[in-house]
Each structure stands twice: as structure tokens, then as C-alpha cells.
Write a protein that holds these residues in place. Structure first.
Motif, PDB file in Angstrom:
ATOM      1  N   ASP B 212      -9.989 -24.290 -52.361  1.00 17.47           N
ATOM      2  CA  ASP B 212      -9.415 -25.443 -53.039  1.00 17.47           C
ATOM      3  C   ASP B 212     -10.386 -26.149 -53.952  1.00 17.47           C
ATOM      4  O   ASP B 212      -9.990 -27.013 -54.731  1.00 17.47           O
ATOM      5  CB  ASP B 212      -8.961 -26.481 -51.988  1.00 17.47           C
ATOM      6  CG  ASP B 212      -7.594 -26.171 -51.468  1.00 17.47           C
ATOM      7  OD1 ASP B 212      -7.241 -26.708 -50.413  1.00 17.47           O
ATOM      8  OD2 ASP B 212      -6.889 -25.384 -52.122  1.00 17.47           O
ATOM      9  N   ILE B 427      -5.483 -41.510 -50.441  1.00 16.56           N
ATOM     10  CA  ILE B 427      -5.514 -40.538 -51.545  1.00 16.56           C
ATOM     11  C   ILE B 427      -5.475 -39.063 -51.151  1.00 16.56           C
ATOM     12  O   ILE B 427      -4.917 -38.257 -51.908  1.00 16.56           O
ATOM     13  CB  ILE B 427      -6.745 -40.808 -52.439  1.00 16.56           C
ATOM     14  CG1 ILE B 427      -6.599 -40.097 -53.801  1.00 16.56           C
ATOM     15  CG2 ILE B 427      -8.032 -40.376 -51.764  1.00 16.56           C
ATOM     16  CD1 ILE B 427      -7.615 -40.526 -54.836  1.00 16.56           C
ATOM     17  N   LEU B 428      -6.030 -38.699 -50.005  1.00 20.18           N
ATOM     18  CA  LEU B 428      -6.168 -37.258 -49.752  1.00 20.18           C
ATOM     19  C   LEU B 428      -4.817 -36.564 -49.622  1.00 20.18           C
ATOM     20  O   LEU B 428      -4.634 -35.452 -50.140  1.00 20.18           O
ATOM     21  CB  LEU B 428      -7.024 -37.016 -48.500  1.00 20.18           C
ATOM     22  CG  LEU B 428      -8.476 -37.509 -48.607  1.00 20.18           C
ATOM     23  CD1 LEU B 428      -9.213 -37.300 -47.278  1.00 20.18           C
ATOM     24  CD2 LEU B 428      -9.223 -36.802 -49.719  1.00 20.18           C
ATOM     25  N   ILE B 431      -3.395 -36.120 -53.026  1.00 19.24           N
ATOM     26  CA  ILE B 431      -4.034 -35.011 -53.736  1.00 19.24           C
ATOM     27  C   ILE B 431      -3.405 -33.695 -53.294  1.00 19.24           C
ATOM     28  O   ILE B 431      -3.066 -32.829 -54.118  1.00 19.24           O
ATOM     29  CB  ILE B 431      -5.551 -34.983 -53.471  1.00 19.24           C
ATOM     30  CG1 ILE B 431      -6.237 -36.179 -54.118  1.00 19.24           C
ATOM     31  CG2 ILE B 431      -6.169 -33.690 -53.993  1.00 19.24           C
ATOM     32  CD1 ILE B 431      -7.713 -36.318 -53.775  1.00 19.24           C
ATOM     33  N   GLU B 432      -3.215 -33.535 -52.007  1.00 19.35           N
ATOM     34  CA  GLU B 432      -2.684 -32.259 -51.507  1.00 19.35           C
ATOM     35  C   GLU B 432      -1.261 -32.032 -52.004  1.00 19.35           C
ATOM     36  O   GLU B 432      -0.919 -30.932 -52.453  1.00 19.35           O
ATOM     37  CB  GLU B 432      -2.734 -32.243 -49.973  1.00 19.35           C
ATOM     38  CG  GLU B 432      -4.172 -32.097 -49.477  1.00 19.35           C
ATOM     39  CD  GLU B 432      -4.323 -32.220 -47.982  1.00 19.35           C
ATOM     40  OE1 GLU B 432      -5.425 -31.952 -47.484  1.00 19.35           O
ATOM     41  OE2 GLU B 432      -3.348 -32.596 -47.309  1.00 19.35           O
ATOM     42  N   THR B 435      -1.396 -31.419 -56.012  1.00 16.55           N
ATOM     43  CA  THR B 435      -2.082 -30.202 -56.460  1.00 16.55           C
ATOM     44  C   THR B 435      -1.368 -28.962 -55.935  1.00 16.55           C
ATOM     45  O   THR B 435      -1.300 -27.944 -56.638  1.00 16.55           O
ATOM     46  CB  THR B 435      -3.561 -30.194 -56.028  1.00 16.55           C
ATOM     47  OG1 THR B 435      -3.656 -30.315 -54.611  1.00 16.55           O
ATOM     48  CG2 THR B 435      -4.327 -31.345 -56.665  1.00 16.55           C
ATOM     49  N   ASP B 436      -0.827 -29.045 -54.718  1.00 18.12           N
ATOM     50  CA  ASP B 436      -0.060 -27.904 -54.208  1.00 18.12           C
ATOM     51  C   ASP B 436       1.188 -27.689 -55.057  1.00 18.12           C
ATOM     52  O   ASP B 436       1.600 -26.551 -55.292  1.00 18.12           O
ATOM     53  CB  ASP B 436       0.362 -28.142 -52.744  1.00 18.12           C
ATOM     54  CG  ASP B 436      -0.787 -27.934 -51.772  1.00 18.12           C
ATOM     55  OD1 ASP B 436      -0.626 -28.298 -50.591  1.00 18.12           O
ATOM     56  OD2 ASP B 436      -1.850 -27.433 -52.197  1.00 18.12           O
ATOM     57  N   VAL B 460      -4.897 -38.674 -60.022  1.00 20.52           N
ATOM     58  CA  VAL B 460      -5.077 -37.406 -59.305  1.00 20.52           C
ATOM     59  C   VAL B 460      -4.811 -36.226 -60.232  1.00 20.52           C
ATOM     60  O   VAL B 460      -5.600 -35.282 -60.307  1.00 20.52           O
ATOM     61  CB  VAL B 460      -4.139 -37.371 -58.076  1.00 20.52           C
ATOM     62  CG1 VAL B 460      -4.046 -35.972 -57.494  1.00 20.52           C
ATOM     63  CG2 VAL B 460      -4.631 -38.347 -57.009  1.00 20.52           C
ATOM     64  N   HIS B 464      -7.751 -33.676 -61.385  1.00 22.98           N
ATOM     65  CA  HIS B 464      -7.628 -32.328 -60.828  1.00 22.98           C
ATOM     66  C   HIS B 464      -7.480 -31.301 -61.953  1.00 22.98           C
ATOM     67  O   HIS B 464      -8.167 -30.278 -61.964  1.00 22.98           O
ATOM     68  CB  HIS B 464      -6.421 -32.252 -59.886  1.00 22.98           C
ATOM     69  CG  HIS B 464      -6.073 -30.851 -59.485  1.00 22.98           C
ATOM     70  ND1 HIS B 464      -6.869 -30.085 -58.650  1.00 22.98           N
ATOM     71  CD2 HIS B 464      -5.043 -30.041 -59.829  1.00 22.98           C
ATOM     72  CE1 HIS B 464      -6.337 -28.886 -58.496  1.00 22.98           C
ATOM     73  NE2 HIS B 464      -5.227 -28.830 -59.186  1.00 22.98           N
TER      74      HIS B 464
END
Lengths: 401, 486
Positions: B212, B427-428, B431-432, B435-436, B460, B464
Motif C-alpha cells: 500500500d 483519517i486512517l 484513507i482506506e 484509496t481502495d 486524502v 494519495h
């Protein structure tokens, strides 16, 4: 005399530690001290007062010189933190290319200063109180983790009393523990609660000391609560107010009640502010009920009740097994059944769609298997003899010998 | 998915401390058949060429012919002999680490080793490793002067190291590719990706994390040659370790079976370094377009587009510009927040949302108490980010003494659950999810539409997508830019 320092922070930890503290006060080999990280605390204070616990806090431990000394240490740390972090690009901490440092640097500084404060405070406590052992009921994070970590650095043994259940049926990433030794509720908890093997080697079965203070019988519990002595009492736990009270109202309005039911609604602290709203929802139903907040312990409520009703398998659902309340586990909001937390639970509880099926309870209760129920209680709570606190102290004594 | 270059590197030497103290109870390289030969056999079973960093300086105690036999065994079985420097065996003063020597001295030590290997097997080594990770920048300069192109001395956070370069990333310094030992964080401690230190599950989780991260494309599985043949609690004693051999077999099988992993000897890592340098250059080319201004920017962005477009309606303001618009089948509307989704439905829009991808609606903007019921569902849990925090916090926090320590107080023993919980919330998880989504849909263009105050979603997506080659990115702000229906 072995000096035990109990460190509490909230109601959840206080309720586990206080019985052991009280038992230690009576024990000739121990000199217990009780410290809480946060006074005043609207949930913990009534508990301390109820049991006559004289708790220390940071104001009782630190002198003004020590506070001033800590301020110097903190400021020095802040300077070196800012200098170091300030030199780093935002991308020095990133995830999937998203830089994170700018967003969190102030949080890290504030939180690290808090950690420092805990460790510094613990140093002063260790110097002045000279504990042989630290007893906690949570060590995964927040302030207590740093007292336990510092205790470990200073060579002071830490003993952790279990504070929540774990189940292998509901897989989840565990919080990391930090204590040296662990007292667990029952055999079913060893593997799920202590996922790191080196912790399991340092585990002892003691049962849950919380219950030691609730050995009253059903009649006395009902007198304490001011509820009818002869009614069939259903205790209902409310913590997700919107979802659960909506279901309670809707299902009870459809239920065929026999008239001898009495409902006790026990509110989790999260839902305390909405008890009036609950009353407004329940009054039109014409049922007999009582709302209980912090004025009575949930264990008094379980002791007083024939049935404990829940929409979820929370801790009180398991704790009601100790108090012989028959569990009614209602289906999830989408109508599906729950995956039971332990493989020994089937046959020991009633699973129903909702409160509208209360008329089926007597018949379903007849079908419960008492042997299975007994086994479930042993697996969950080890022994139901109200001697868990004594067993914890036996462990402490052995470890300190 | 980007490739992950994987090298298997072995330190070929006896356990050094017992050897120095003359208490080694047997041959620490061969280990009665459970040392070097067994390791080579296992590597060959999986078709892997090992990078064998050989301590030729042990010739001072074992004799030159014996070390030559070690080197010829390595070479004849198709593996690559590289150089491991342990100057203690040739230094009268008994200095142990390369950084204790001057540049000229280091150059001489490395050159001696290079010549020894070249004479023994007819091939110069391509890579160097300083024993005990005791290197500094002069070590890299010395490698360059001795004609080596690769150094593999770095180990993140190691106390013997006098330089910090890439921390799990390949870097190029002084013209030398630095190939660090790969380490993962567990409970605040750095553990090498070494079968004697981590589990198969650790390796699986770390590999997933590595894939990742746009700046990471390399994994170094390292171990000493005696790991399968000595007692792990007392390396002076020889003792077969079949459990560790099984674990190594499982790890190698995992890496070989993973289609994203390219098993590559260290001498051949130039393409990996080049790929990272290209990614960095690509970041420059793929800068996000500054927010559009002027009317009808959305229509202009979509006009003539045939390829897939992901239009993220991040906030409620974003619904105004799309009201009444018709979108082609190539445009996917996506509303990450529940309140925006519901409002979109009431407007007659039918956007996709996170539950369509088995995720929760984003909650980064909601108070902590409001998300309690979301625990342990659809990839979110307050406890889930503890290990991720350990990985992402290495540089800024865990290996940063000014942040981690205050005098004797260590502020990060066993990680930081509270920080991990908060970061997951803020945020995490966001993000996942985002982005996924991009990885799954593979759009040609991503447009983030929000209001004048911007949004977390924009931040994000912008950062990214800037970090890795991929779709174009456009940020539009309703109220500033976009105008009404076409």
C-alpha cells in the motif's frame, strides 16, 4: 505488610477494584492505598462515597515544588519535540501517500505531555507510598498504561483485574496489555482475553471481585430498589438509546402482557441524560416500570430480576448469569439472530425476536437446561461464592512472597 | 499492483560473540549439516538465489582454505557471494564496527574482502554489509572506491548504526544503492524480517502494508546461516531447529506464491531503485490541478470524456452543481458521507456510497461518541490501527529519540493505542475507503467536489493520487467554481 496501590480512573475500573481494596483493608498482611487519576468524576465519586473509599489524587501526592519541577521537565520536552518534529516534512508520517504529521503533531505533543505527567506522578507516588504492587483494571491505554509502564521500569509488580469479556466467536484485534500478571473471570476467558502467550502464563482464575459486594438475596435487592416483591421483573439494559428505546416502545405496544410484569430499565451512563425522554415514551404503554441510572448498581438490578433482557451481548448480559437472572437475548435490528459469544451458551438462555413475544417466556423458560446453565456459569465466573476478592489477594500475596 | 522486490540475504559466519569468546561448541557455519548447506537446500527448493554475505575475515581463525570452501560451495550451488565485513578479526586494536575506522581504512578493509572473494570464486561481490550494522556514510564512500555498487548495512533504529538513510526504503547515497534490513514494529520494538524474529502472520500483514505504501517496493528477508543449527537461547551450542526450518519454508512459499513479489538477488536491485526514482519523478508530473474557477467547470471537465470518471460528492455543497445534471454511463457518482447520500437521494440522484463496497459511511467528521455503534464492522475497529500506527510512526516518532523519550521516560512502550484509535477515527479509515475505491474502480479521472472550506476527502485524494502514478485528479469547489446545470 505488603503495600498495594490501586489505581482507578472511571466507574468501570473502580467497580472492579473497590471490592479488592475493601478486602485488603481487612487483611492483616496488606496495606492498601487507592489512587484515582480523575477527581472529581461524576460516575466514580458516588461509588467511592458509597463504599467509604478515601481516594488519593494527584493533588494529594504532588507538592507545589514537584509541580514546578514537572513544569520544567515538560517545557524542556516541548522544546525538543517542537525542534525535532518541526524539522520533519509532513510526509515523515504517511499512509498510502497521505501525509499525516501536520494534522497530528499538536495531538502527539499534548498526549505525550500527559504521558510524562503520569510517569512523573507515578515516580513521586512510588517514592512516597513505596508500593510493592500496583493493582489496575485497565492497562491498555490512557493514563493507567503509563503508570503500569513506569511501575514496570521501577521494578514494581503490576496486577491486572479483568475489566471486559472477550470471545473467540467475535474475532477482533485486541488491545495490547501491559501488566505483569492477570486475574481472570473464568476459564472461558483465558484464551480470548490474553491473546499474547506470555501473558497467559501469568494468568490466575479468581472470578469477578465486583460481585462480592452484591451478595444480598432477591427480596432484599427488591427492597433496595423499591420494586414490588412479588412481580415478575424484567431488567432491560439501555445504552444505544435511539435504537433500543424505539424497539422497546414498538415491541411492548404489541406484547400480550399478563399484568404481573414489572420492567426495570437500567441506563448506561451514555444514555443517562435521556431518562425523561424514556419516561415519555413508556408512560403511554401503561406498563409498570422503574428507570434506574447511577442511583443503583446494575448488579442490584440483576439480583432483583427474574429476567435480564438485552438487544446485544454486552457485559451485563454475561454478568446476569452470575445472578441467576434468565437471559432474554432479542434479535438484532435486522431481525437476524446473534452469533452467541461462547459455545457453551446454547440451551442456557432464551432467544426471541422481540419483547412482543414476552407471553412465550414462561414456556420457553421450562425448556432451559439447568446443567448447561451451571456449566456456563462456571466457565464465565469460575465460582459464585462471593470470594473472588479474597482469591485476588491470595494471588497478590503469593506473587509478593 | 506495483511489484515488491524481495531479496533473501544470509550472513555467512559463525555466531560472533561465542567465537570471539572461544566458547563455540562446534562449527558455527556448517553446524553439522544444519547450517549453511541446509539453508542453501531450502532456498533452492523454492527456486531462490540467496545473497550470501560472507565474513571472509573469519579466515583469521578458521584458515583461508576453509573460507574458500564456504565461498565455492555458495557459488557452485548458484547463489551469490557478497561481502560481510567484521574488522575485529584483522584489527590489532579489536575494533568491531566499520564506523570506528577512517575512510581510507574502510576502503582497505572492503578492498581486501573484494579481492579475497574474487580470487576464490572468480566473481567480484556486488554488495557489502557492515557486520553488526555498524556503518556510517564513509562506509558507502569506501564501497564506491572499492568498486561496489550496493551496500546493505542499514537497520532502522539499530544502535550500532551511525547513519540513517531510508528506513525500509531503497535509497541512493554517494552513488551507492543502500538496501536496508527490513524491519516491522511490534509493541514499539523494531523486529527484522527474519524468520527467527517474526511469525508467518507478521510477514503476511507486513507484506500487505508494504504494497500500500507508494515509497516502498522492497523487502529484505534476512537471517544468519546458523539460524537452523544453533540453540536460539545459547548460540554457542549447536542444536537443530526444525520448527524454525518449517517457518522459513512457509515464509519462502508465501513470497514465491505472491504474484506481486519478485524474488531478486541483491546484486540485481538496480531496476527496483530505478522504479522508485521513476515514481518520485512521476509525482512531479502528476500534480493535482489547482481548484478550477469560473462557471461550468464541472461540465468542461466531463466534456468529451469517454473513459471512466469518479465524481466524489464530498459535502452537501457538492450537490448543488450536480442538481438536474445528466451524466454519461462512464461517470460514477460517489457520496462518502451518509447525510450527503440521503440528500442526494432526495434530489433524485442515485450515487454509489461506501456500503456498496462493504464499507461504512465515512465518519471522520462525527463526534467520537456517535460512532461507538460502528465498532468491529466493515473493517473499522478502534483497536485495528495499533499495528499500523507502529509502522507509520517509525520515522517521526518511534525512532526519533527527541519525541519518544524524555530523560529515562519512554513514552511509547508497547505502541500507542490511544493515538492509533484517534488516527483511525480522524483519517486512517477514510484513507482506506477512498484509496481502495480508486484502486477498485480504476478511473481515468477523479473529481472531488466539495464546498469553499474544502474537505478531508479532497485532502486524502489529492495527496494519495499525487504520490503514485494513476488517474488525473481535479478539485472543484461549489460556490466558487461550478455554476448550475448545463
Amino acid at each position: 505488610m505488603k503495600r498495594l496501590l490501586f489505581i482507578s480512573e472511571s466507574y468501570s475500573t473502580g467497580v472492579r477494584l473497590i471490592p479488592v481494596y475493601l478486602e485488603a483493608l481487612r487483611h492483616p498482611d496488606f496495606e492498601p492505598m487507592f489512587f484515582t487519576t480523575s477527581l472529581p468524576n461524576s460516575e466514580l465519586d458516588p461509588l467511592l462515597e458509597q463504599h467509604g473509599v478515601q481516594a488519593l489524587d494527584h493533588k494529594a501526592v504532588l507538592t507545589s515544588k514537584e509541580v514546578a519541577d514537572f513544569t520544567k521537565i515538560r517545557k524542556q520536552y516541548e522544546r525538543s519535540f517542537r525542534q525535532s518534529i518541526g524539522a520533519l516534512p509532513n510526509s515523515a508520517m504517511s499512509y498510502r501517500g497521505v501525509p499525516l504529521l501536520d494534522t497530528f503533531r499538536q495531538y502527539f505533543l499534548n498526549w505525550n505531555c500527559k504521558k510524562l505527567e503520569c510517569m512523573y506522578l507515578f515516580d513521586q507516588m512510588a517514592r512516597k507510598l513505596r508500593p510493592d504492587m500496583v493493582v489496575v483494571a485497565y492497562c491498555c491505554g490512557s493514563a493507567k498504561k503509563f503508570y503500569v509502564n513506569r511501575a514496570s521500569q521501577l521494578g514494581i509488580t503490576s496486577l491486572h483485574l479483568q475489566y471486559a469479556y472477550r470471545s473467540l466467536e467475535i474475532p477482533m484485534v485486541q488491545k495490547r496489555f501491559n501488566s505483569d500478571y492477570y486475574c481472570l473471570w473464568g476459564p472461558s476467558q483465558v484464551e480470548p482475553y490474553l491473546f499474547e502467550e506470555h501473558h497467559r502464563k501469568n494468568a490466575f482464575l479468581t472470578g469477578n471481585p465486583t460481585f462480592d459486594l452484591y451478595s444480598m438475596d432477591k427480596a432484599e435487592a427488591r427492597r433496595m430498589l423499591g420494586v414490588p416483591a412479588e412481580a415478575r421483573i424484567f431488567a432491560i439494559g439501555i445504552h444505544l438509546f435511539d435504537v433500543q428505546m424505539k424497539r422497546v416502545k414498538e415491541e411492548l405496544s404489541r406484547a400480550r402482557l399478563s399484568g404481573d410484569e414489572f420492567f426495570i430499565f437500567k441506563f448506561h451512563p451514555i444514555a443517562l441524560g435521556r431518562m425523561e425522554e424514556a419516561a415519555a415514551m413508556l408512560d403511554p404503554l401503561g406498563i409498570s416500570y422503574k428507570l434506574v441510572g447511577l442511583d443503583h448498581s446494575p448488579y442490584t438490578v440483576c439480583r432483583a430480576s427474574e429476567y435480564y433482557v438485552t438487544y446485544d451481548q454486552e457485559t451485563l448480559f454475561l454478568e446476569s448469569y452470575f445472578f441467576d437472572a434468565v437471559n432474554l437475548l432479542l434479535n438484532k435490528d435486522d431481525g437476524s439472530r446473534h452469533t452467541l459469544l461462547y459455545d457453551f451458551l446454547p440451551g442456557t438462555l432464551l432467544e426471541m425476536e422481540g419483547l412482543h413475544q414476552l407471553d412465550q417466556v414462561p414456556a420457553l423458560t421450562e425448556e432451559l437446561d439447568p446443567d448447561k446453565r451451571r456449566y456456563a456459569v462456571e466457565q464465565l465466573w469460575y465460582k459464585t461464592d462471593y470470594l473472588a476478592s479474597k482469591r485476588v489477594l491470595e494471588v497478590a500475596g503469593r506473587l509478593l512472597d | 499492483m506495483k511489484p515488491v522486490y524481495v531479496s533473501v540475504s544470509v550472513d555467512v559466519e559463525s555466531p560472533q560473540t561465542p567465537l570471539l569468546e572461544k566458547r563455540l561448541q562446534g562449527d558455527g557455519i556448517w553446524c553439522d549439516g544444519n547450517g549453511l548447506e541446509l539453508l542453501l537446500t531450502i532456498l533452492e527448493r523454492h527456486g531462490i538465489t540467496g545473497s550470501m554475505f560472507t565474513n571472509i575475515y573469519e579466515a583469521a581463525v578458521r584458515g583461508r582454505p576453509e573460507i574458500e570452501r564456504v565461498l565455492t560451495t555458495i557459488q557452485s550451488r548458484g547463489h551469490q557471494a557478497e561481502l560481510l565485513t567484521r574488522p575485529v578479526w584483522i584489527d590489532r586494536a579489536g575494533r568491531k564496527y566499520m564506523h570506528q575506522f577512517s575512510l581510507d581504512e574502510q576502503t582497505a578493509i572492503i578492498s581486501q574482502g573484494v579481492q579475497f572473494i574474487a580470487r576464490s570464486v572468480g566473481r567480484k561481490p556486488a554488495a557489502h554489509r557492515a557486520g553488526g550494522h555498524g556503518f556510517n556514510l564513509d562506509t558507502l564512500r569506501a564501497c564506491a572506491q572499492a568498486g561496489l555498487g550496493i551496500d546493505s548495512s542499514e537497520c532502522p533504529g539499530h544502535p550500532n548504526a551511525q547513519a540513517a538513510l531510508g528506513r525500509n526504503r531503497l535509497t541512493r547515497t554517494e552513488g551507492i544503492i543502500e538496501v536496508p534490513a527490513t524491519c516491522l514494529m511490534r509493541g514499539g520494538r523494531a523486529l527484522k524480517i527474519d524468520p527467527g524474529m517474526i511469525s508467518l502472520k507478521d510477514l503476511q500483514e507486513f507484506l500487505a502494508f508494504l504494497k500500500d505504501q507508494p515509497d516502498h517496493n522492497f523487502l529484505n528477508l534476512s537471517m544468519p546461516c546458523y539460524c537452523l543449527g544453533v540453540d536460539p537461547d545459547d548460540p554457542a551450542r549447536l542444536r537443530p531447529n526444525p520448527a524454525l526450518a518449517d517457518r522459513l519454508e512457509s515464509m519462502l512459499a508465501l513470497l514465491v506464491a505472491d504474484r506481486d513479489c519478485l524474488l531478486t538477488p541483491m546484486a540485481e536491485l538496480e531496476p527496483a531503485m530505478h522504479a522508485l526514482e521513476e515514481t518520485a519523478a512521476g509525482r512531479q508530473r502528476n500534480r493535482p490541478v489547482a481548484p478550477e474557477t469560473g462557471n461550468n467547470a464541472l461540465q468542461r471537465a466531463l466534456a468529451g470524456r469517454q473513459g471512466k470518471v469518479l465524481l466524489v460528492l464530498a459535502t452537501e455543497e457538492a450537490l448543488e452543481p450536480v442538481r438536474g445534471q445528466e451524466f454519461g454511463p462512464n461517470v460514477i457518482l460517489f457520496t462518502p458521507r451518509e447525510e450527503v447520500y440521503r440528500q442526494a437521494l432526495s434530489q433524485g440522484l442515485n450515487p454509489a456510497s461506501p456500503p456498496d463496497f462493504d464499507r461504512l459511511f465515512l465518519f471522520h467528521h462525527l463526534p467520537f461518541d456517535d460512532i461507538q455503534h460502528l465498532r468491529e464492522s466493515k473493517g473499522y475497529s478502534p483497536t485495528r490501527y495499533q499495528y499500523l500506527f507502529d509502522e507509520i510512526a517509525q520515522d517521526a516518532i518511534l525512532h526519533n529519540p527527541a519525541v519518544r523519550y524524555c530523560g529515562e521516560y519512554d513514552l511509547y512502550v508497547n505502541g500507542d493505542y490511544n493515538a492509533a484509535n484517534l488516527m483511525g477515527h480522524i483519517i486512517l479509515y477514510t484513507i482506506e475507503v477512498l484509496t481502495d475505491l480508486v484502486a477498485q474502480l480504476k478511473p481515468e479521472l477523479v473529481i472531488c467536489l466539495d464546498g469553499p472550506k474544502g474537505s478531508m476527502e479532497f485532502f486524502v485524494l489529492e495527496t494519495h493520487l499525487a504520490s503514485c502514478p494513476g488517474p488525473e485528479f481535479l478539485h472543484l469547489q461549489a460556490g466558487r467554481d461550478t455554476g448550475g446545470a448545463a
